[in-house]
Scaffold this motif. Structure first.
Motif, mmCIF file in Angstrom:
data_model
loop_
_atom_site.group_PDB
_atom_site.id
_atom_site.type_symbol
_atom_site.label_atom_id
_atom_site.label_comp_id
_atom_site.label_asym_id
_atom_site.label_seq_id
_atom_site.Cartn_x
_atom_site.Cartn_y
_atom_site.Cartn_z
ATOM 1 N N VAL A 313 0.980 -1.164 -0.160
ATOM 2 C CA VAL A 313 0.018 0.031 -0.023
ATOM 3 C C VAL A 313 0.869 1.213 -0.116
ATOM 4 N N PRO A 314 1.932 1.410 0.806
ATOM 5 C CA PRO A 314 2.861 2.709 0.748
ATOM 6 C C PRO A 314 3.286 2.834 -0.549
ATOM 7 N N GLY A 315 3.663 1.878 -1.345
ATOM 8 C CA GLY A 315 4.022 2.095 -2.768
ATOM 9 C C GLY A 315 3.023 2.648 -3.708
ATOM 10 N N GLN A 316 1.767 2.124 -3.392
ATOM 11 C CA GLN A 316 0.527 2.430 -4.239
ATOM 12 C C GLN A 316 0.539 4.176 -4.021
ATOM 13 N N VAL A 317 0.634 4.645 -2.607
ATOM 14 C CA VAL A 317 0.374 5.906 -2.358
ATOM 15 C C VAL A 317 1.589 6.761 -3.118
ATOM 16 N N ARG A 318 2.799 6.077 -2.961
ATOM 17 C CA ARG A 318 4.142 6.696 -3.584
ATOM 18 C C ARG A 318 3.908 7.137 -5.087
ATOM 19 N N ASP A 319 3.283 6.141 -5.628
ATOM 20 C CA ASP A 319 2.997 6.114 -7.312
ATOM 21 C C ASP A 319 2.053 7.286 -7.353
ATOM 22 N N VAL A 320 1.083 7.860 -6.474
ATOM 23 C CA VAL A 320 0.229 8.839 -6.528
ATOM 24 C C VAL A 320 0.874 10.362 -6.512
ATOM 25 N N THR A 321 1.489 10.241 -5.251
ATOM 26 C CA THR A 321 2.028 11.644 -4.702
ATOM 27 C C THR A 321 3.519 11.183 -4.012
ATOM 28 N N HIS A 323 4.620 13.721 -2.130
ATOM 29 C CA HIS A 323 4.504 14.857 -1.086
ATOM 30 C C HIS A 323 3.844 14.448 0.071
ATOM 31 N N ARG A 324 3.825 15.206 0.879
ATOM 32 C CA ARG A 324 3.100 14.842 2.067
ATOM 33 C C ARG A 324 1.385 15.256 1.795
ATOM 34 N N ALA A 325 0.566 14.344 2.289
ATOM 35 C CA ALA A 325 -0.725 14.277 1.806
ATOM 36 C C ALA A 325 -1.664 13.482 2.964
ATOM 37 N N LEU A 326 -2.999 13.764 2.409
ATOM 38 C CA LEU A 326 -3.905 13.244 3.583
ATOM 39 C C LEU A 326 -4.230 11.778 2.930
ATOM 40 N N VAL A 327 -3.865 10.857 3.617
ATOM 41 C CA VAL A 327 -4.116 9.298 3.144
ATOM 42 C C VAL A 327 -5.192 8.848 4.015
ATOM 43 N N VAL A 328 -6.370 8.642 3.308
ATOM 44 C CA VAL A 328 -7.686 8.057 4.007
ATOM 45 C C VAL A 328 -7.649 6.273 3.459
ATOM 46 N N LEU A 329 -7.585 5.517 4.726
ATOM 47 C CA LEU A 329 -7.553 4.071 4.537
ATOM 48 C C LEU A 329 -8.970 3.837 4.663
ATOM 49 N N VAL A 330 -9.755 3.487 3.826
ATOM 50 C CA VAL A 330 -11.132 2.923 4.096
ATOM 51 C C VAL A 330 -11.087 1.410 4.168
ATOM 52 N N THR A 348 3.474 3.088 9.509
ATOM 53 C CA THR A 348 4.474 3.443 8.566
ATOM 54 C C THR A 348 3.731 4.697 7.730
ATOM 55 N N LEU A 349 2.716 4.829 7.383
ATOM 56 C CA LEU A 349 2.191 5.934 6.581
ATOM 57 C C LEU A 349 2.095 7.417 7.306
ATOM 58 N N ALA A 350 1.993 6.976 8.556
ATOM 59 C CA ALA A 350 1.948 8.325 9.579
ATOM 60 C C ALA A 350 3.169 9.089 9.904
ATOM 61 N N GLN A 351 4.302 8.466 9.444
ATOM 62 C CA GLN A 351 5.530 9.056 9.508
ATOM 63 C C GLN A 351 5.737 9.986 8.696
ATOM 64 N N LYS A 352 5.092 10.042 7.515
ATOM 65 C CA LYS A 352 5.104 11.026 6.386
ATOM 66 C C LYS A 352 3.910 11.913 6.060
ATOM 67 N N HIS A 353 2.801 10.969 6.384
ATOM 68 C CA HIS A 353 1.361 11.641 5.595
ATOM 69 C C HIS A 353 0.414 11.873 7.108
ATOM 70 N N ILE A 354 -0.471 12.748 6.856
ATOM 71 C CA ILE A 354 -1.606 12.566 7.678
ATOM 72 C C ILE A 354 -2.736 11.382 7.322
ATOM 73 N N ALA A 401 -0.291 6.201 17.509
ATOM 74 C CA ALA A 401 0.527 6.388 16.323
ATOM 75 C C ALA A 401 0.530 7.487 15.529
ATOM 76 N N GLY A 402 -0.480 8.261 16.047
ATOM 77 C CA GLY A 402 -1.009 9.559 15.355
ATOM 78 C C GLY A 402 -1.549 9.812 14.088
ATOM 79 N N VAL A 403 -2.685 8.188 14.241
ATOM 80 C CA VAL A 403 -3.551 8.114 13.095
ATOM 81 C C VAL A 403 -4.821 8.510 13.579
ATOM 82 N N GLU A 404 -5.660 9.323 12.681
ATOM 83 C CA GLU A 404 -7.012 9.485 13.118
ATOM 84 C C GLU A 404 -7.853 8.414 12.801
ATOM 85 N N VAL A 405 -8.925 8.242 13.298
ATOM 86 C CA VAL A 405 -9.783 7.072 13.432
ATOM 87 C C VAL A 405 -11.252 7.522 13.155
#
Length: 430
Positions: A313-321, A323-330, A348-354, A401-405
């Protein structure tokens, strides 16, 4: 050759006089007469193979809304077509009048309207049309099946669209319609105005103040053109049925509302439906067609009974952007799937993204927790309590871990996810 129900009544009326005649050959004569009548009636029926078909379907229809399919028939034979026409839609298409009768003269045309009310999202198919052509007496018929393929795309209902006006009003309040005076409420410069008591002195623009000889402050608005990446989990957990729909359907509703809201707010939105491979990838283009592109792409999407490949999944996010982004995991907060894959992925994603985790909650579990009227209900309540406790524990770990739920019932998940996006925008975290 097909024999109609009228055959038995007409045959009885025709055989009574013959059977009354004396002689041993009476029954053979009666049988011969019947066969002759059937052959003649069948031979005078128009051939189903000489019927030309043309199908007209709408480009798409929202789930739960009625649709109309048009079937045009042209009688290319030299006989009158007296027929019953059966349009072979699958049951989930909800065809209410798929069997209809027609009477078409040679060389003429007729149009049949089939009323549909789809009961399932996705591509609904019809492959053929069955035609039963009767003779003048209606005692026998010729039947044929003609290939007439058609596909009707049933789009997600997007019932959460009713929340969009109120969410857009909240978003516009953050977008410079009123002066933003709270530090951190925005990071993009909006305008200059005169200083009033209570303004933050750190917002004073000293150059503008020197030019105008009055104290001038800068106002800010939430930053535009941010990246919002929605990752829609299509693995086995999305196949769970909650409140008469799958978790995937609820996730689609929440994703649509958030995507439209974020795009209207000036952000760039991308959606990736993923399990072990990319099922759908859609990105906003700035031309206002994000919603149409999403509903068309998500319409045929179905859950896959495989595990989510969280490591990819992190690789899929990197393919999109990058830069720092809001990543919503549904996705799901089920204990097994979350403990093994979701928690490490979100951390892992929270280290770079919201990161926001959006999950649908089964109201039946909350109801079962309160019902203890019998021994069976008490055991069920204990199991529900245990499941909810584990869910709460997973939520606590994600927040550490700094993740919004966002964990809500199906009808509440889309608006609550939209509200969380607005709060992040207001806090200047986007």
């Amino acid at each position: 050759m097909a024999i109609s129900g009228r055959f038995f009544f007409l045959a009885l009326a025709a055989l009574v006089p013959i059977i009354a005649l004396p002689g041993p050959m009476t029954w053979l004569l009666a049988l011969a007469v019947l066969i002759l009548v059937l052959v003649v009636d069948t031979s005078l029926a128009a051939s189903p193979r000489k019927v030309a078909l043309q199908r007209t379907l709408p480009s798409g229809v929202r789930l739960g809304e009625p649709a109309t399919a048009m079937l045009r028939l042209a009688n290319e034979s030299a006989r009158v077509l007296r027929a019953q026409v059966k349009d072979g839609w699958q049951p989930s298409a909800g065809a209410t009048n798929s069997l209809q009768s027609v009477h078409i003269r040679p060389g003429e045309r007729a149009a049949l309207t089939v009323a549909l009310r789809p009961a399932r999202r996705g591509d609904l198919h019809t492959e053929q049309v069955a035609i039963r052509s009767f003779g003048p007496l209606g005692m026998a018929a010729r039947q044929g099946t003609i290939a007439a393929p058609g596909t009707l795309r049933v789009l997600p209902p997007f019932n959460s669209k009713r929340h969009l006006p109120s969410k857009l009003r909240k978003l516009r309040e953050l977008d410079g319609r009123a002066a933003v005076q709270i530090r951190g409420a925005g990071t993009e410069f909006d305008s200059l105005r005169d200083y009033v008591r209570g303004d933050d002195v750190r917002s004073i623009d000293w150059r503008a103040t020197a030019r105008r000889r009055d104290v001038v402050v800068r106002t800010w608005r939430p930053e535009r053109d941010r990246r919002v990446v929605i990752v829609l989990d299509t693995s086995r957990t999305s196949a769970a049925r909650i409140a008469d729909e799958t978790a995937l359907d609820t996730g689609i509703e929440a994703s649509l509302l958030l995507a439209v809201l974020a795009e209207r707010g000036g952000d760039r939105v991308s959606l990736v439906a993923y399990d072990r491979r990319v099922r759908v990838k859609v990105s906003s283009t700035g031309k206002g067609n994000m919603l149409n592109a999403m509903v068309q792409a998500l319409a045929p999407l179905e859950p896959e009974l495989i595990e989510l490949n969280t490591a990819a999944v992190p690789g899929q996010v990197r393919d999109v952007t990058a830069h720092r982004a809001l990543v919503v995991l549904v996705t799901s907060l089920d204990a097994g799937a979350a403990e093994e894959g979701l928690i490490p992925l979100a951390a892992t994603l929270a280290q770079k993204h919201i990161v926001v985790v959006a999950a649908v909650r089964d109201p039946a579990v909350d109801e079962a927790r309160l019902e203890r009227s019998s021994t069976t209900a008490a055991y069920r309540a204990a199991a529900a309590e245990h499941a909810l406790n584990r869910r709460s524990a997973i939520t606590a770990v994600l927040k550490q871990a700094g993740v919004e739920v966002v964990d809500a019932a199906p009808e509440d998940l889309p608006p609550q996810l939209a509200d969380r996006y607005i709060r992040l925008k207001a806090a200047g975290r986007l």
